[in-house]
Each structure stands twice: as structure tokens, then as C-alpha cells.
Design a protein around this motif. Structure first.
Motif, PDB file in Angstrom:
ATOM      1  N   ILE A   4       0.873  -1.176   0.000  1.00 17.97           N
ATOM      2  CA  ILE A   4       0.000   0.000   0.000  1.00 17.97           C
ATOM      3  C   ILE A   4       0.904   1.217   0.000  1.00 17.97           C
ATOM      4  O   ILE A   4       1.791   1.343   0.855  1.00 17.97           O
ATOM      5  CB  ILE A   4      -0.911   0.028   1.247  1.00 17.97           C
ATOM      6  N   ALA A   5       0.698   2.108  -0.962  1.00 21.32           N
ATOM      7  CA  ALA A   5       1.587   3.263  -1.096  1.00 21.32           C
ATOM      8  C   ALA A   5       0.796   4.473  -1.569  1.00 21.32           C
ATOM      9  O   ALA A   5      -0.374   4.366  -1.970  1.00 21.32           O
ATOM     10  CB  ALA A   5       2.714   2.958  -2.074  1.00 21.32           C
ATOM     11  N   TYR A   6       1.442   5.639  -1.494  1.00 17.47           N
ATOM     12  CA  TYR A   6       0.842   6.855  -2.055  1.00 17.47           C
ATOM     13  C   TYR A   6       1.937   7.688  -2.702  1.00 17.47           C
ATOM     14  O   TYR A   6       3.096   7.660  -2.283  1.00 17.47           O
ATOM     15  CB  TYR A   6       0.062   7.644  -1.005  1.00 17.47           C
ATOM     16  N   HIS A   7       1.539   8.429  -3.746  1.00 19.50           N
ATOM     17  CA  HIS A   7       2.489   9.184  -4.561  1.00 19.50           C
ATOM     18  C   HIS A   7       2.324  10.689  -4.413  1.00 19.50           C
ATOM     19  O   HIS A   7       2.998  11.467  -5.100  1.00 19.50           O
ATOM     20  CB  HIS A   7       2.343   8.789  -6.031  1.00 19.50           C
ATOM     21  N   VAL A  14      -5.601   8.924  -1.866  1.00 15.69           N
ATOM     22  CA  VAL A  14      -4.280   8.820  -2.511  1.00 15.69           C
ATOM     23  C   VAL A  14      -3.646   7.446  -2.287  1.00 15.69           C
ATOM     24  O   VAL A  14      -2.672   7.101  -2.943  1.00 15.69           O
ATOM     25  CB  VAL A  14      -3.317   9.929  -2.025  1.00 15.69           C
ATOM     26  N   LEU A  15      -4.205   6.668  -1.363  1.00 16.28           N
ATOM     27  CA  LEU A  15      -3.678   5.334  -1.093  1.00 16.28           C
ATOM     28  C   LEU A  15      -4.027   4.389  -2.238  1.00 16.28           C
ATOM     29  O   LEU A  15      -5.138   4.432  -2.773  1.00 16.28           O
ATOM     30  CB  LEU A  15      -4.256   4.780   0.210  1.00 16.28           C
ATOM     31  N   GLN A  16      -3.103   3.530  -2.609  1.00 14.65           N
ATOM     32  CA  GLN A  16      -3.363   2.577  -3.676  1.00 14.65           C
ATOM     33  C   GLN A  16      -2.523   1.319  -3.473  1.00 14.65           C
ATOM     34  O   GLN A  16      -1.489   1.338  -2.802  1.00 14.65           O
ATOM     35  CB  GLN A  16      -3.073   3.190  -5.033  1.00 14.65           C
ATOM     36  N   THR A  17      -2.982   0.227  -4.062  1.00 14.16           N
ATOM     37  CA  THR A  17      -2.215  -1.014  -4.051  1.00 14.16           C
ATOM     38  C   THR A  17      -1.236  -0.992  -5.217  1.00 14.16           C
ATOM     39  O   THR A  17      -1.623  -0.702  -6.348  1.00 14.16           O
ATOM     40  CB  THR A  17      -3.143  -2.234  -4.186  1.00 14.16           C
ATOM     41  N   VAL A  18       0.030  -1.281  -4.924  1.00 10.36           N
ATOM     42  CA  VAL A  18       1.069  -1.247  -5.955  1.00 10.36           C
ATOM     43  C   VAL A  18       1.914  -2.513  -5.875  1.00 10.36           C
ATOM     44  O   VAL A  18       1.886  -3.239  -4.878  1.00 10.36           O
ATOM     45  CB  VAL A  18       1.982  -0.005  -5.790  1.00 10.36           C
ATOM     46  N   ARG A  47       0.698  11.280   5.898  1.00  7.78           N
ATOM     47  CA  ARG A  47       0.082  11.169   4.573  1.00  7.78           C
ATOM     48  C   ARG A  47      -0.559  12.477   4.113  1.00  7.78           C
ATOM     49  O   ARG A  47      -0.571  12.805   2.919  1.00  7.78           O
ATOM     50  CB  ARG A  47      -0.978  10.056   4.585  1.00  7.78           C
ATOM     51  N   LYS A  48      -1.087  13.239   5.040  1.00  9.17           N
ATOM     52  CA  LYS A  48      -1.733  14.504   4.691  1.00  9.17           C
ATOM     53  C   LYS A  48      -0.741  15.653   4.511  1.00  9.17           C
ATOM     54  O   LYS A  48      -1.128  16.762   4.151  1.00  9.17           O
ATOM     55  CB  LYS A  48      -2.758  14.877   5.760  1.00  9.17           C
ATOM     56  N   GLY A  49       0.551  15.379   4.785  1.00 12.01           N
ATOM     57  CA  GLY A  49       1.562  16.400   4.592  1.00 12.01           C
ATOM     58  C   GLY A  49       1.786  17.287   5.790  1.00 12.01           C
ATOM     59  O   GLY A  49       2.544  18.258   5.721  1.00 12.01           O
ATOM     60  N   GLU A  50       1.171  16.951   6.941  1.00 11.28           N
ATOM     61  CA  GLU A  50       1.312  17.783   8.132  1.00 11.28           C
ATOM     62  C   GLU A  50       2.710  17.692   8.736  1.00 11.28           C
ATOM     63  O   GLU A  50       3.113  18.568   9.497  1.00 11.28           O
ATOM     64  CB  GLU A  50       0.266  17.373   9.181  1.00 11.28           C
ATOM     65  N   PHE A  59       8.459  10.507  -2.933  1.00 15.76           N
ATOM     66  CA  PHE A  59       7.458   9.461  -3.121  1.00 15.76           C
ATOM     67  C   PHE A  59       8.024   8.361  -4.023  1.00 15.76           C
ATOM     68  O   PHE A  59       8.987   8.600  -4.762  1.00 15.76           O
ATOM     69  CB  PHE A  59       6.194  10.077  -3.745  1.00 15.76           C
ATOM     70  N   PRO A  60       7.412   7.163  -3.976  1.00 14.42           N
ATOM     71  CA  PRO A  60       6.234   6.790  -3.199  1.00 14.42           C
ATOM     72  C   PRO A  60       6.563   6.553  -1.725  1.00 14.42           C
ATOM     73  O   PRO A  60       7.713   6.301  -1.375  1.00 14.42           O
ATOM     74  CB  PRO A  60       5.786   5.487  -3.864  1.00 14.42           C
ATOM     75  N   LYS A  61       5.539   6.630  -0.901  1.00 10.38           N
ATOM     76  CA  LYS A  61       5.674   6.352   0.522  1.00 10.38           C
ATOM     77  C   LYS A  61       4.722   5.222   0.898  1.00 10.38           C
ATOM     78  O   LYS A  61       3.575   5.198   0.445  1.00 10.38           O
ATOM     79  CB  LYS A  61       5.321   7.595   1.355  1.00 10.38           C
TER      80      LYS A  61
END
Length: 314
Positions: A4-7, A14-18, A47-50, A59-61
Motif C-alpha cells: 500500500i503506497a501513495y504518490h 491517494v492510497l493505492q495497491t502497488v 500522509r496529509k503532509g502535516e 514518493f512513493p511512501k
């Protein structure tokens, strides 16, 4: 392998299976086949950039920090483990590493054998909230039956462990929680329970030696109204600016604002392992499958649940 990652920074969308390459391990690492991983508030803050000043914007993370699984491979300098061992642990840099994958490479010093009396979901629940609870306990200094402690937001994963550790110290504890959490707060060691849906703790006359705000909603400014003259306020969810400001303001106030910054280590985990051996209750509120990761994070981000939320990988 699946992960599970996000770009980009954003919501659960923004989460997706990769597909990612299975990691290769260094001499001091072990390769773990992940069975379960825990959801913590830091996951979505990153994930929200805070937290981008600390997490960076590369990315990806992957997401997630603490996990449980079985050892698949052992680095050349690693001792004390063998292939097939059931373990749990945490990544070294939670700001830049994640555990949401079928396999992860982890520094062996941050991996421990899973106690036989708990399952993988419970084991994955321990490292982050357990370390924070032990760190908070040590920050409190000498406590006894005469120490009045208020735990605000007391029945999430952090509060679950902290209440039980405080009970073993004999402190007099008041827990602020929801109606649904009252029974758990009492079971875990609270002497008194305040239902925040019915009462405002800040409007009561009671004063405390220690106030710890696990909800992140009270704040030191408000907490001062219910603190004794030389009380301390423990803040485990500080905004970056609060870290230096608290140090400066503490020079001029008898009521102290202490920031909790915790890092898992063998010292803290050994305390937790001893507690588990002696019956530490680990409540897993809900378990989601790997394919339900968006629903899992949406559920966790709403809050209000008891204990921990877990994602399992079959």
C-alpha cells in the motif's frame, strides 16, 4: 510483492495497491513476512503532509509503523533469531519508512519475539502506543496513591496501555472517555471516569498533579484551570512550534508543559513484554483485510473507538 503506497499527500483517496520489489536486507536486518500492522494517528498526519518537514516529500511512501509477522531471512550479523520466528517490531524511521507491504526489511534491534499468549494483531498493536505509554510514565516521575492523574482521551491504544501501567503504580487516576469507553477505562485501572459527552472536565472543581492529553484537544492553556500549583501537563501530540515554546514558558511558570517524544527501544519494549507476560490487556477494536485498507484508515481517522485498529495480510 503487494504494498500500500501513495504518490502525493492527501486523503485516503491517494492510497493505492502497488507492486514493489521484495526488499533485500543488510547485515543487521531481518526480512519479515508481515501478518498484521497497526494504524496510528501519525500515519495520516504524514500522509496529509502535516509532517513534511520531517517526513520529506519523496514518493512513493508506504504507510504504517509497527507490525507483526514471521522471519523469512536473517542478515549475516544478526543473532538471536531464526527463520520462522514469530516477531513484532517497528521501523527505524517512522517519518520515512512504512510497513504496509507483504515483506519488509527491518533493523533487528527493533524486532522482538512475539509472546505466545497474544496473537499477531495484538502484537502489532504494541510498539508505538506502548512506547509512548512507558515514556509518559517515566516523565511523570515518582507517583503513588497520593498522585492525582487525569488521562484525557483514555481508551484509545495509548490510553489502554497507560491506564494499566498507572494502575500497577497505584496512582489515583481519572479517565475522560466516551460512554462506550467507560467500562474499559474501569477495567484498565481508572478509579474515576468522566464521560465527555455528559460532563466537561474543565468545568469541575477537581485539581490534578498530572494531566495527560491523549486526545490532542484539551491543550495546556485550557488544562491549567484544573492543574495544581506545581502540576505538569504531558503533551504527546505537540505541534512543532510547541516543542521550543514549552521550554521557554516553563522557565516562568510553576505549572509545567512537557512534550512527550518517544522512540521504541529494547529498554521500553522489555517493560512492555513483562507487562504482557503479567496479563496486559490488548484490545483490538477491529481488524481489516489488506484489500480494505481505505476503509480501515477512514474508520481509524474518525476516532472514537476503543483500543487499536489493525490491517491483516493473509
Amino acid at each position: 510483492m503487494k504494498a500500500i503506497a501513495y504518490h502525493k499527500f492527501g486523503s485516503t483517496e491517494v492510497l493505492q495497491t502497488v507492486e514493489q520489489l521484495k526488499p533485500t536486507i543488510k547485515a543487521d536486518q531481518v526480512l519479515v513476512k508481515v501478518k498484521a500492522f497497526s494504524i496510528n494517528p501519525m500515519d495520516w498526519k504524514i500522509r496529509k503532509g502535516e509532517m513534511k518537514l520531517m517526513s520529506g516529500s519523496k514518493f512513493p511512501k508506504n504507510t504504517g509503523t509497527d507490525f507483526a509477522g514471521t522471519i523469512e531471512e536473517i542478515g549475516s550479523s544478526v543473532q538471536g533469531f531464526k527463520k520462522g520466528d514469530a516477531v513484532f517490531g517497528v521501523v527505524k524511521n517512522m517519518m520515512k519508512e512504512g510497513v504496509s507491504a507483504e515483506y519488509i526489511a527491518v533493523t533487528s534491534s527493533l524486532v522482538w519475539k512475539k509472546p505466545s499468549n497474544i496473537n499477531f494483531a495484538q502484537a502489532a498493536s504494541i510498539p508505538v502506543v506502548g512506547t509512548a505509554a512507558v515514556t509518559s510514565l517515566l516523565k511523570m516521575g515518582d507517583i503513588s496513591a497520593k498522585t492525582d492523574i487525569l488521562v484525557n482521551g483514555a481508551t484509545g491504544g495509548f490510553g489502554m496501555v497507560l491506564l494499566q501501567l498507572l494502575k500497577r503504580k497505584g496512582a489515583k487516576v481519572t479517565a475522560v472517555t466516551s460512554t462506550d469507553g467507560a467500562e474499559y477505562a474501569k477495567k484498565w485501572g481508572a478509579d474515576y471516569v468522566i464521560d465527555y459527552k455528559k460532563d466537561n472536565v474543565l468545568s469541575k472543581a477537581d485539581k490534578y498533579d498530572i494531566v495527560i492529553d491523549l486526545s490532542g484537544k484539551m491543550g495546556f492553556k485550557n488544562a491549567k484551570a484544573i492543574m495544581k500549583s506545581k502540576a505538569i501537563f504531558l503533551n504527546p501530540t505537540p505541534q512543532p512550534i510547541e516543542i521550543p515554546l514549552s521550554l521557554i514558558k516553563n522557565l516562568f511558570s510553576s505549572k509545567k508543559h512537557l512534550v512527550i517524544l518517544s522512540n521504541p527501544s529494547a529498554k521500553y519494549t522489555n517493560i512492555l513484554l513483562a507487562a504482557v507476560e503479567n496479563g496486559l490487556d490488548i484490545e483490538v477494536n477491529k481488524v481489516f483485510s489488506f484489500d480494505q485498507y481505505k476503509e480501515a484508515y477512514e474508520y481509524a481517522e474518525k476516532g472514537g473507538y476503543i483500543g487499536k485498529v489493525i490491517i491483516e495480510i493473509q
